[in-house]
Write a protein that holds these residues in place. Structure first.
Motif, PDB file in Angstrom:
ATOM      1  N   LEU A 290     -78.285 141.535 -69.005  1.00  0.00           N
ATOM      2  CA  LEU A 290     -77.055 141.520 -68.216  1.00  0.00           C
ATOM      3  C   LEU A 290     -76.593 140.107 -67.897  1.00  0.00           C
ATOM      4  CD1 LEU A 290     -77.830 144.407 -65.688  1.00  0.00           C
ATOM      5  CD2 LEU A 290     -76.444 144.523 -67.763  1.00  0.00           C
ATOM      6  N   MET A 291     -77.460 139.129 -68.047  1.00  0.00           N
ATOM      7  CA  MET A 291     -77.085 137.744 -67.749  1.00  0.00           C
ATOM      8  C   MET A 291     -76.277 137.096 -68.862  1.00  0.00           C
ATOM      9  SD  MET A 291     -80.777 136.467 -66.307  1.00  0.00           S
ATOM     10  CE  MET A 291     -81.685 137.425 -65.094  1.00  0.00           C
ATOM     11  N   GLN A 292     -76.279 137.697 -70.037  1.00  0.00           N
ATOM     12  CA  GLN A 292     -75.599 137.088 -71.172  1.00  0.00           C
ATOM     13  C   GLN A 292     -74.085 137.315 -71.065  1.00  0.00           C
ATOM     14  OE1 GLN A 292     -77.860 135.335 -72.842  1.00  0.00           O
ATOM     15  NE2 GLN A 292     -79.337 136.347 -71.501  1.00  0.00           N
ATOM     16  N   GLY A 293     -73.343 136.492 -71.779  1.00  0.00           N
ATOM     17  CA  GLY A 293     -71.892 136.622 -71.769  1.00  0.00           C
ATOM     18  C   GLY A 293     -71.227 135.282 -71.514  1.00  0.00           C
ATOM     19  N   GLY A 294     -69.903 135.308 -71.415  1.00  0.00           N
ATOM     20  CA  GLY A 294     -69.144 134.082 -71.255  1.00  0.00           C
ATOM     21  C   GLY A 294     -68.555 133.936 -69.870  1.00  0.00           C
ATOM     22  N   ILE A 295     -67.813 132.843 -69.702  1.00  0.00           N
ATOM     23  CA  ILE A 295     -67.165 132.514 -68.434  1.00  0.00           C
ATOM     24  C   ILE A 295     -65.659 132.438 -68.665  1.00  0.00           C
ATOM     25  CG2 ILE A 295     -66.774 130.618 -66.813  1.00  0.00           C
ATOM     26  CD1 ILE A 295     -69.705 130.151 -66.692  1.00  0.00           C
ATOM     27  N   LEU A 296     -64.904 133.023 -67.754  1.00  0.00           N
ATOM     28  CA  LEU A 296     -63.443 133.015 -67.808  1.00  0.00           C
ATOM     29  C   LEU A 296     -62.924 131.855 -66.973  1.00  0.00           C
ATOM     30  CD1 LEU A 296     -60.945 134.717 -68.783  1.00  0.00           C
ATOM     31  CD2 LEU A 296     -61.006 135.776 -66.531  1.00  0.00           C
ATOM     32  N   LEU A 297     -62.188 130.936 -67.615  1.00  0.00           N
ATOM     33  CA  LEU A 297     -61.652 129.769 -66.918  1.00  0.00           C
ATOM     34  C   LEU A 297     -60.220 129.949 -66.450  1.00  0.00           C
ATOM     35  CD1 LEU A 297     -63.031 126.903 -69.180  1.00  0.00           C
ATOM     36  CD2 LEU A 297     -63.998 127.810 -67.083  1.00  0.00           C
ATOM     37  N   LEU A 298     -59.569 131.033 -66.884  1.00  0.00           N
ATOM     38  CA  LEU A 298     -58.179 131.314 -66.500  1.00  0.00           C
ATOM     39  C   LEU A 298     -57.207 130.232 -66.988  1.00  0.00           C
ATOM     40  CD1 LEU A 298     -58.785 132.567 -62.853  1.00  0.00           C
ATOM     41  CD2 LEU A 298     -58.447 133.959 -64.894  1.00  0.00           C
ATOM     42  N   LEU A 299     -57.541 129.614 -68.123  1.00  0.00           N
ATOM     43  CA  LEU A 299     -56.659 128.624 -68.722  1.00  0.00           C
ATOM     44  C   LEU A 299     -55.787 129.273 -69.787  1.00  0.00           C
ATOM     45  CD1 LEU A 299     -59.052 125.560 -69.161  1.00  0.00           C
ATOM     46  CD2 LEU A 299     -57.362 125.944 -67.369  1.00  0.00           C
ATOM     47  N   HIS A 300     -54.563 128.768 -69.948  1.00  0.00           N
ATOM     48  CA  HIS A 300     -53.648 129.229 -70.977  1.00  0.00           C
ATOM     49  C   HIS A 300     -53.322 128.080 -71.916  1.00  0.00           C
ATOM     50  CE1 HIS A 300     -52.089 132.633 -68.130  1.00  0.00           C
ATOM     51  NE2 HIS A 300     -53.302 132.858 -68.591  1.00  0.00           N
ATOM     52  N   GLU A 301     -52.829 128.426 -73.097  1.00  0.00           N
ATOM     53  CA  GLU A 301     -52.527 127.395 -74.081  1.00  0.00           C
ATOM     54  C   GLU A 301     -51.467 126.426 -73.575  1.00  0.00           C
ATOM     55  OE1 GLU A 301     -52.566 130.544 -74.522  1.00  0.00           O
ATOM     56  OE2 GLU A 301     -53.854 131.123 -76.218  1.00  0.00           O
ATOM     57  N   GLY A 302     -50.496 126.947 -72.840  1.00  0.00           N
ATOM     58  CA  GLY A 302     -49.414 126.100 -72.355  1.00  0.00           C
ATOM     59  C   GLY A 302     -49.826 125.098 -71.304  1.00  0.00           C
ATOM     60  N   ASP A 303     -51.039 125.235 -70.753  1.00  0.00           N
ATOM     61  CA  ASP A 303     -51.486 124.265 -69.758  1.00  0.00           C
ATOM     62  C   ASP A 303     -51.590 122.865 -70.338  1.00  0.00           C
ATOM     63  OD1 ASP A 303     -51.637 126.243 -67.882  1.00  0.00           O
ATOM     64  OD2 ASP A 303     -53.777 126.609 -68.153  1.00  0.00           O
TER      65      ASP A 303
ATOM     66  N   ALA B 262     -74.934 128.191 -71.086  1.00  0.00           N
ATOM     67  CA  ALA B 262     -74.429 128.740 -72.345  1.00  0.00           C
ATOM     68  C   ALA B 262     -72.952 128.426 -72.520  1.00  0.00           C
ATOM     69  CB  ALA B 262     -74.666 130.248 -72.388  1.00  0.00           C
ATOM     70  N   HIS B 263     -72.180 128.484 -71.444  1.00  0.00           N
ATOM     71  CA  HIS B 263     -70.752 128.165 -71.537  1.00  0.00           C
ATOM     72  C   HIS B 263     -70.544 126.705 -71.935  1.00  0.00           C
ATOM     73  CE1 HIS B 263     -66.488 128.009 -70.548  1.00  0.00           C
ATOM     74  NE2 HIS B 263     -66.744 126.940 -69.837  1.00  0.00           N
ATOM     75  N   ASN B 264     -71.312 125.806 -71.359  1.00  0.00           N
ATOM     76  CA  ASN B 264     -71.185 124.399 -71.709  1.00  0.00           C
ATOM     77  C   ASN B 264     -71.475 124.156 -73.189  1.00  0.00           C
ATOM     78  OD1 ASN B 264     -70.564 123.871 -69.083  1.00  0.00           O
ATOM     79  ND2 ASN B 264     -72.551 122.983 -68.543  1.00  0.00           N
ATOM     80  N   VAL B 265     -72.399 124.913 -73.737  1.00  0.00           N
ATOM     81  CA  VAL B 265     -72.694 124.781 -75.165  1.00  0.00           C
ATOM     82  C   VAL B 265     -71.549 125.345 -76.007  1.00  0.00           C
ATOM     83  CG1 VAL B 265     -74.227 125.567 -77.014  1.00  0.00           C
ATOM     84  CG2 VAL B 265     -75.189 124.770 -74.851  1.00  0.00           C
ATOM     85  N   LYS B 266     -71.016 126.502 -75.617  1.00  0.00           N
ATOM     86  CA  LYS B 266     -69.995 127.166 -76.420  1.00  0.00           C
ATOM     87  C   LYS B 266     -68.722 126.357 -76.557  1.00  0.00           C
ATOM     88  CE  LYS B 266     -71.562 131.871 -75.361  1.00  0.00           C
ATOM     89  NZ  LYS B 266     -71.232 133.131 -74.643  1.00  0.00           N
ATOM     90  N   VAL B 267     -68.339 125.619 -75.514  1.00  0.00           N
ATOM     91  CA  VAL B 267     -67.084 124.876 -75.566  1.00  0.00           C
ATOM     92  C   VAL B 267     -67.247 123.522 -76.250  1.00  0.00           C
ATOM     93  CG1 VAL B 267     -66.199 126.008 -73.504  1.00  0.00           C
ATOM     94  CG2 VAL B 267     -67.430 123.843 -73.279  1.00  0.00           C
ATOM     95  N   GLN B 268     -68.492 123.124 -76.544  1.00  0.00           N
ATOM     96  CA  GLN B 268     -68.705 121.813 -77.146  1.00  0.00           C
ATOM     97  C   GLN B 268     -69.262 121.866 -78.555  1.00  0.00           C
ATOM     98  OE1 GLN B 268     -70.211 118.624 -74.217  1.00  0.00           O
ATOM     99  NE2 GLN B 268     -71.022 120.510 -73.339  1.00  0.00           N
ATOM    100  N   LYS B 269     -69.990 122.916 -78.907  1.00  0.00           N
ATOM    101  CA  LYS B 269     -70.683 122.971 -80.189  1.00  0.00           C
ATOM    102  C   LYS B 269     -70.101 124.072 -81.068  1.00  0.00           C
ATOM    103  CE  LYS B 269     -73.567 119.867 -78.664  1.00  0.00           C
ATOM    104  NZ  LYS B 269     -73.556 118.477 -79.157  1.00  0.00           N
ATOM    105  N   GLN B 270     -70.252 123.879 -82.376  1.00  0.00           N
ATOM    106  CA  GLN B 270     -69.818 124.860 -83.354  1.00  0.00           C
ATOM    107  C   GLN B 270     -70.887 124.998 -84.432  1.00  0.00           C
ATOM    108  OE1 GLN B 270     -67.099 126.885 -83.450  1.00  0.00           O
ATOM    109  NE2 GLN B 270     -66.511 126.127 -81.436  1.00  0.00           N
ATOM    110  N   GLY B 271     -70.831 126.125 -85.165  1.00  0.00           N
ATOM    111  CA  GLY B 271     -71.721 126.311 -86.307  1.00  0.00           C
ATOM    112  C   GLY B 271     -73.173 126.422 -85.906  1.00  0.00           C
ATOM    113  N   TRP B 272     -74.043 125.898 -86.794  1.00  0.00           N
ATOM    114  CA  TRP B 272     -75.486 126.030 -86.568  1.00  0.00           C
ATOM    115  C   TRP B 272     -75.923 125.230 -85.358  1.00  0.00           C
ATOM    116  CZ3 TRP B 272     -78.495 121.646 -86.623  1.00  0.00           C
ATOM    117  CH2 TRP B 272     -77.955 120.510 -87.233  1.00  0.00           C
ATOM    118  N   ARG B 273     -75.231 124.163 -84.998  1.00  0.00           N
ATOM    119  CA  ARG B 273     -75.601 123.386 -83.812  1.00  0.00           C
ATOM    120  C   ARG B 273     -75.465 124.222 -82.544  1.00  0.00           C
ATOM    121  NH1 ARG B 273     -72.801 120.017 -87.167  1.00  0.00           N
ATOM    122  NH2 ARG B 273     -73.890 118.119 -87.857  1.00  0.00           N
TER     123      ARG B 273
END
Length: 420
Positions: free
Chosen positions: A86-99, A169-180
């Motif tokens: 239940l601890m897994q998942g992402g974080i909602l920042l409430l940001l939009h593209e137009g910001d 986990a959120h900090n990793v998701k917004v900074q890393k891609q692929g196998w990293r």
């Protein structure tokens, strides 16, 4: 509601707090609208209410009646593992593209919205963990003898660990891609979750140690929150992850309706070099090898193959005695039928039709490809049959038996279903 809509409404958003409240309201309205597309009041009336009453009756029974016998067979680590899930998942920042255009220069506004979204996501996670903990509480207390202090300490540890895992986990998701990303996720999410399960099991009788571990997780979570708010240059990653979180419910509802788009790859993840897969390199062997590569590279085909293999192995394992061999043969024939159907679709593709292959050559190539694809499944089924029935002798039986069954099934279906 987009940033342009907010601008057109007469600049009535005067403070960062009012923007945060509007974004939260829009998010709730959006999620409720998605749910309403798949469920209406009749679903809540005829499914949720009876289900809630039935679940309440079972929960009452778990507290006041003898627990089921299977509870004593489960290791204690299973319950903390369910909470870790239940601890897994992402974080909602409430940001939009137009910001990027409208609010980029107002750092205080961006920070307020992000912090509000993070706290909202952590609150939702805390509620999920608490609900899961309350459902497991009868088994923890009555089944495994956890004390009241121990249960409270385990809940505090679960909440602190969930907060820590979410932020890291959120900090990793917004900074890393692929196998990293996957490599860093080992350290950010899976390692803390594993240590949480280990601590919950080892210190179940020591509430003070559980609370000490919770304090460590809380300190790491505070550092993760500070690091998240200090990140710069991750706006596109933030918006991408935010969109994934907003569309999570829609993705669950549409999972069985719309196929997930496949990512574009410059190189395949397997068979990267275009060497012939089979020897000798005759035209039929090259075509058969191409079909095998296409099958393995296709996530949908490979996933279905593995799922059928797992379900088939379990089905063979649970049936009694010599009936295992009959179920094994039936399952291998079913798999052979599906693989022949795959081959016919592959051979009928418009790109394959451009090649100068006659029906006989295509049939020969299919007769070569289908047994190769079928052998892993047939050998697996034979192993699941042989080991319980013959013990150590099964090691000498399952490979030749599985190969014989697979080749026989492949020959039967290719002879009758492939046109020559």
């Amino acid at each position: 509601m987009s940033n342009l809509d907010e601008t057109r409404r007469g600049y009535d958003i005067r403070t960062p707090g009012s923007l945060l409240r509007r974004r939260l309201g829009h998010h709730w309205k959006e999620q409720w609208g998605i749910i309403r597309t798949a469920a209406d009041w009749t679903v809540f009336l005829y499914i949720l209410i009876p289900g809630g009453l039935l679940g309440g009756r079972f929960y009452y029974g778990f507290w006041n009646e003898p627990l089921p016998a299977w509870v004593t067979l489960l290791p204690y680590a299973v319950l903390p593992a369910l909470l870790a899930f239940l601890m897994q998942g992402g974080i909602l920042l409430l940001l939009h593209e137009g910001d990027l255009l409208f609010l980029r220069q107002r750092k205080n506004w961006i920070r307020t919205v992000m912090l509000g979204g993070i706290l909202y996501s952590l609150l939702v996670t805390a509620l999920k963990i608490t609900a899961g903990f309350l459902l497991l509480l009868p088994f923890l207390v009555r089944g495994y003898g956890l004390s009241g202090m121990g249960a409270g300490a385990l809940l505090v540890l679960s909440l602190c660990c969930g907060t820590c895992v979410k932020l890291l986990a959120h900090n990793v998701k917004v900074q890393k891609q692929g196998w990293r990303r996957w490599l860093w996720m080992l350290l950010a999410a899976w390692l803390p979750s594993g240590l949480y399960i280990r601590a919950a099991v080892a210190w179940s009788a020591h509430p003070a140690l559980l609370l000490l571990a919770a304090a460590v997780y809380a300190a790491v979570a505070a550092a993760g929150l500070r690091s998240r708010l200090a990140l710069r240059g991750t706006f596109l990653g933030d918006v991408r992850e935010d969109f994934k979180q907003r569309m999570k419910i829609a993705g669950l509802l549409l999972r069985g309706v719309i196929d997930k788009p496949r990512p574009t790859r410059h190189k395949p993840w397997i068979f990267r070099k275009s060497r012939p897969l089979l020897r000798p390199s005759s035209p039929e062997s090259r075509l058969a090898g191409a079909s095998i590569k296409a099958f393995i590279r296709n996530p949908g085909h490979l996933k279905l193959y593995l799922q059928f293999s797992g379900v088939g192995a379990v089905a063979v394992l649970i049936v009694p005695g010599m009936l295992k061999w009959a179920i094994c043969v039936v399952l291998v024939f079913l798999m052979a039928s599906w693989l022949v159907s795959y081959w016919k679709v592959f051979a009928g593709d418009e790109f394959i039709a451009l090649l100068p292959f006659s029906k006989d050559r295509k049939a020969d190539a299919g007769s070569l490809a289908v047994p190769i694809l079928l052998l892993p499944f047939s050998i697996l089924c034979a192993a699941v049959v042989s080991m319980p029935l013959y013990g150590w002798w099964g090691l000498a039986v399952f490979i030749p038996a599985g190969a014989a069954i697979g080749i026989m099934a492949a020959r039967v279906f290719t002879a009758f279903r492939l046109a020559r």
